[in-house]
Scaffold this motif. Structure first.
Motif, PDB file in Angstrom:
ATOM      1  N   GLN A  53     -44.511  24.620   9.313  1.00 13.23           N
ATOM      2  CA  GLN A  53     -44.727  24.149  10.679  1.00 13.23           C
ATOM      3  C   GLN A  53     -44.333  25.220  11.675  1.00 13.23           C
ATOM      4  N   ASN A  54     -44.838  25.034  12.879  1.00 10.49           N
ATOM      5  CA  ASN A  54     -44.456  25.897  13.991  1.00 10.49           C
ATOM      6  C   ASN A  54     -44.356  25.009  15.234  1.00 10.49           C
ATOM      7  N   THR A  55     -44.366  25.608  16.410  1.00  9.10           N
ATOM      8  CA  THR A  55     -44.211  24.812  17.625  1.00  9.10           C
ATOM      9  C   THR A  55     -45.470  24.002  17.944  1.00  9.10           C
ATOM     10  N   ARG A  56     -46.558  24.252  17.222  1.00  6.93           N
ATOM     11  CA  ARG A  56     -47.808  23.542  17.488  1.00  6.93           C
ATOM     12  C   ARG A  56     -48.079  22.410  16.520  1.00  6.93           C
ATOM     13  N   GLY A  57     -47.313  22.318  15.434  1.00 10.71           N
ATOM     14  CA  GLY A  57     -47.534  21.214  14.514  1.00 10.71           C
ATOM     15  C   GLY A  57     -47.122  21.536  13.094  1.00 10.71           C
ATOM     16  N   MET A 117     -39.652   8.834  12.121  1.00 21.62           N
ATOM     17  CA  MET A 117     -40.826   8.134  11.603  1.00 21.62           C
ATOM     18  C   MET A 117     -42.095   8.402  12.395  1.00 21.62           C
ATOM     19  N   VAL A 118     -41.942   8.771  13.661  1.00 22.34           N
ATOM     20  CA  VAL A 118     -43.097   8.901  14.553  1.00 22.34           C
ATOM     21  C   VAL A 118     -43.072  10.275  15.202  1.00 22.34           C
ATOM     22  N   ALA A 119     -44.203  11.013  15.087  1.00 19.14           N
ATOM     23  CA  ALA A 119     -44.300  12.336  15.687  1.00 19.14           C
ATOM     24  C   ALA A 119     -44.484  12.213  17.193  1.00 19.14           C
ATOM     25  N   LYS A 120     -44.252  13.337  17.916  1.00 20.58           N
ATOM     26  CA  LYS A 120     -44.451  13.342  19.368  1.00 20.58           C
ATOM     27  C   LYS A 120     -45.871  12.917  19.737  1.00 20.58           C
ATOM     28  N   SER A 121     -46.821  13.186  18.823  1.00 19.62           N
ATOM     29  CA  SER A 121     -48.207  12.812  19.067  1.00 19.62           C
ATOM     30  C   SER A 121     -48.441  11.313  18.950  1.00 19.62           C
ATOM     31  N   GLY A 122     -47.459  10.587  18.391  1.00 20.59           N
ATOM     32  CA  GLY A 122     -47.622   9.165  18.142  1.00 20.59           C
ATOM     33  C   GLY A 122     -48.013   8.859  16.711  1.00 20.59           C
ATOM     34  N   ASP A 123     -48.270   9.888  15.901  1.00 24.09           N
ATOM     35  CA  ASP A 123     -48.648   9.681  14.507  1.00 24.09           C
ATOM     36  C   ASP A 123     -47.448   9.192  13.694  1.00 24.09           C
ATOM     37  N   VAL A 212     -35.526  16.216  32.241  1.00 25.91           N
ATOM     38  CA  VAL A 212     -35.640  17.649  32.474  1.00 25.91           C
ATOM     39  C   VAL A 212     -37.120  18.023  32.416  1.00 25.91           C
ATOM     40  N   ASP A 213     -37.594  18.704  33.429  1.00 24.79           N
ATOM     41  CA  ASP A 213     -39.002  19.080  33.520  1.00 24.79           C
ATOM     42  C   ASP A 213     -39.250  20.315  32.650  1.00 24.79           C
ATOM     43  N   THR A 214     -39.567  20.091  31.379  1.00 22.88           N
ATOM     44  CA  THR A 214     -39.831  21.180  30.447  1.00 22.88           C
ATOM     45  C   THR A 214     -40.744  20.686  29.339  1.00 22.88           C
ATOM     46  N   ALA A 215     -41.537  21.597  28.790  1.00 25.24           N
ATOM     47  CA  ALA A 215     -42.357  21.286  27.626  1.00 25.24           C
ATOM     48  C   ALA A 215     -41.619  21.610  26.333  1.00 25.24           C
ATOM     49  N   ASN A 216     -40.417  22.171  26.443  1.00 23.46           N
ATOM     50  CA  ASN A 216     -39.671  22.603  25.260  1.00 23.46           C
ATOM     51  C   ASN A 216     -38.883  21.434  24.676  1.00 23.46           C
ATOM     52  N   LEU A 217     -39.609  20.551  24.001  1.00 22.47           N
ATOM     53  CA  LEU A 217     -39.028  19.318  23.478  1.00 22.47           C
ATOM     54  C   LEU A 217     -38.999  19.275  21.958  1.00 22.47           C
ATOM     55  N   HIS A 218     -39.363  20.389  21.326  1.00 16.23           N
ATOM     56  CA  HIS A 218     -39.401  20.416  19.865  1.00 16.23           C
ATOM     57  C   HIS A 218     -37.990  20.251  19.311  1.00 16.23           C
ATOM     58  N   GLY A 262     -42.895  30.633  20.282  1.00 10.81           N
ATOM     59  CA  GLY A 262     -44.114  29.914  19.979  1.00 10.81           C
ATOM     60  C   GLY A 262     -44.982  29.635  21.193  1.00 10.81           C
ATOM     61  N   GLN A 263     -46.161  29.047  20.891  1.00  9.39           N
ATOM     62  CA  GLN A 263     -47.167  28.777  21.921  1.00  9.39           C
ATOM     63  C   GLN A 263     -47.363  27.282  22.178  1.00  9.39           C
ATOM     64  N   GLY A 264     -46.565  26.447  21.501  1.00  9.14           N
ATOM     65  CA  GLY A 264     -46.683  25.005  21.695  1.00  9.14           C
ATOM     66  C   GLY A 264     -45.443  24.446  22.350  1.00  9.14           C
ATOM     67  N   ARG A 265     -44.911  23.371  21.787  1.00  9.72           N
ATOM     68  CA  ARG A 265     -43.663  22.790  22.277  1.00  9.72           C
ATOM     69  C   ARG A 265     -42.504  23.633  21.758  1.00  9.72           C
ATOM     70  N   GLY A 266     -41.871  24.369  22.638  1.00 10.91           N
ATOM     71  CA  GLY A 266     -40.775  25.227  22.223  1.00 10.91           C
ATOM     72  C   GLY A 266     -39.508  24.447  21.939  1.00 10.91           C
ATOM     73  N   PRO A 267     -38.490  25.131  21.391  1.00 15.09           N
ATOM     74  CA  PRO A 267     -37.220  24.477  21.094  1.00 15.09           C
ATOM     75  C   PRO A 267     -36.298  24.468  22.299  1.00 15.09           C
ATOM     76  N   VAL A 268     -35.238  23.666  22.192  1.00  8.28           N
ATOM     77  CA  VAL A 268     -34.171  23.722  23.187  1.00  8.28           C
ATOM     78  C   VAL A 268     -33.305  24.947  22.885  1.00  8.28           C
ATOM     79  N   HIS A 269     -32.457  25.318  23.848  1.00  6.81           N
ATOM     80  CA  HIS A 269     -31.589  26.481  23.681  1.00  6.81           C
ATOM     81  C   HIS A 269     -30.223  25.995  23.174  1.00  6.81           C
ATOM     82  N   HIS A 270     -30.077  25.975  21.844  1.00  3.87           N
ATOM     83  CA  HIS A 270     -28.854  25.447  21.250  1.00  3.87           C
ATOM     84  C   HIS A 270     -27.607  26.237  21.651  1.00  3.87           C
TER      85      HIS A 270
END
Length: 275
Positions: A53-57, A117-123, A212-218, A262-270
């Motif tokens: 997997q990567n930040t896109r799936g 059990m449920v992915a961010k996509s809802g799957d 928090v207004d961010t796409a980095n929710l992975h 990555g080019q998708g949902r990035g990670p948080v800054h641990h």
């Protein structure tokens, strides 16, 4: 010269994560170990699955055989004192029962279950047998479970809550599943707030937080549950551990824009407090 401080400082607590591997480093085992380290607990791990997997799936999952998971657990617990354990995604009853057997025999003070059990996509990520295994085998083992709203709906076979009132209404059914406590995460609600509801045997407590207004929710779910695990290992009581972990995750989300992963949902800054 001897270091006399080693005789006065309390031992650094040991935390264990039982979960899958994420090569991108934002979720799963990697996120858990980063979180433990960032918060001051020594991290150990038992891997339940390898993923591609990567930040896109996710493009592939290779489960670790249950008997080898049992060997990992037995070997580790024979040697290392574990103060708190976090359990991540478990997709089969056989693996769930292996984990329950090991942790029942060598019970750590705290068991935190993140029922992924449920992915961010809802799957839906696990089949009906996997859902039943989590609900029937692992939930009663846990001192705390940390479902988000879609996961709570899947666990209960109920409609997904869409406001605070429907979150509160779900509390009795979540309590009836048998966990010591439940943190029902409200991040899927609309609005500028992300309220979580901590449900214990005695009370229900809102744990507030701004969105928090961010796409980095992975990996945010993995990271929050492992942060709670680390805080419990460090000696916090449950409400304090949840509150401090959520505050720390908020700062990690705020700082995530400093990363370029990555080019998708990035990670948080641990390691936002360190780097």
């Amino acid at each position: 010269m001897n270091d006399s401080s080693s005789t006065t400082r309390p031992a650094i607590p040991n935390a264990l994560t039982i979960a899958g591997s994420d090569p991108s480093g934002g979720a799963g085992i990697q996120a858990d170990l980063k979180t433990f380290s960032a918060l001051g607990a020594y991290g150990s791990s038992v891997i339940t699955a390898l993923t591609a997997q990567n930040t896109r799936g996710v493009s592939g999952v290779h489960p670790v055989p249950a008997e080898f998971i049992a060997t990992q657990l037995e070997t580790l617990l024979d040697d290392v004192r574990i103060d708190a354990v976090k359990i991540g995604m478990v997709a089969s009853r056989e693996v769930a029962e292996v984990i329950r057997e090991a942790l029942t025999r060598r019970r750590p003070r705290w068991v935190v279950l993140d029922p992924v059990m449920v992915a961010k996509s809802g799957d839906i990520l696990v089949d009906d047998a996997g859902i039943r295994a989590v609900r029937e085998v692992l939930v009663p083992l846990a001192d705390l479970i940390t479902p988000n709203l879609p996961e709570a709906a899947v666990l209960l076979g109920a409609p997904e809550p869409n406001d605070r009132e429907s979150m509160v209404a779900l509390a009795p059914a979540l309590r009836a599943l048998g966990a010591g406590a439940t943190l029902l995460k409200g991040g899927h609600l609309a609005g500028e707030e992300c309220p979580d509801l901590l449900i214990t045997a005695d009370a229900a407590l809102w744990v507030e937080g701004a969105r928090v207004d961010t796409a980095n929710l992975h990996g945010t779910g993995c990271t929050l549950s492992s942060a709670i695990t680390a805080r419990l290992a460090l000696g916090d009581d449950l409400p304090e551990a949840v509150t401090r972990a959520k505050r720390w995750l908020g700062a990690a989300l705020e700082a995530s824009r400093r990363l370029d992963v990555g080019q998708g949902r990035g990670p948080v800054h641990h390691f936002h407090a360190w780097w």
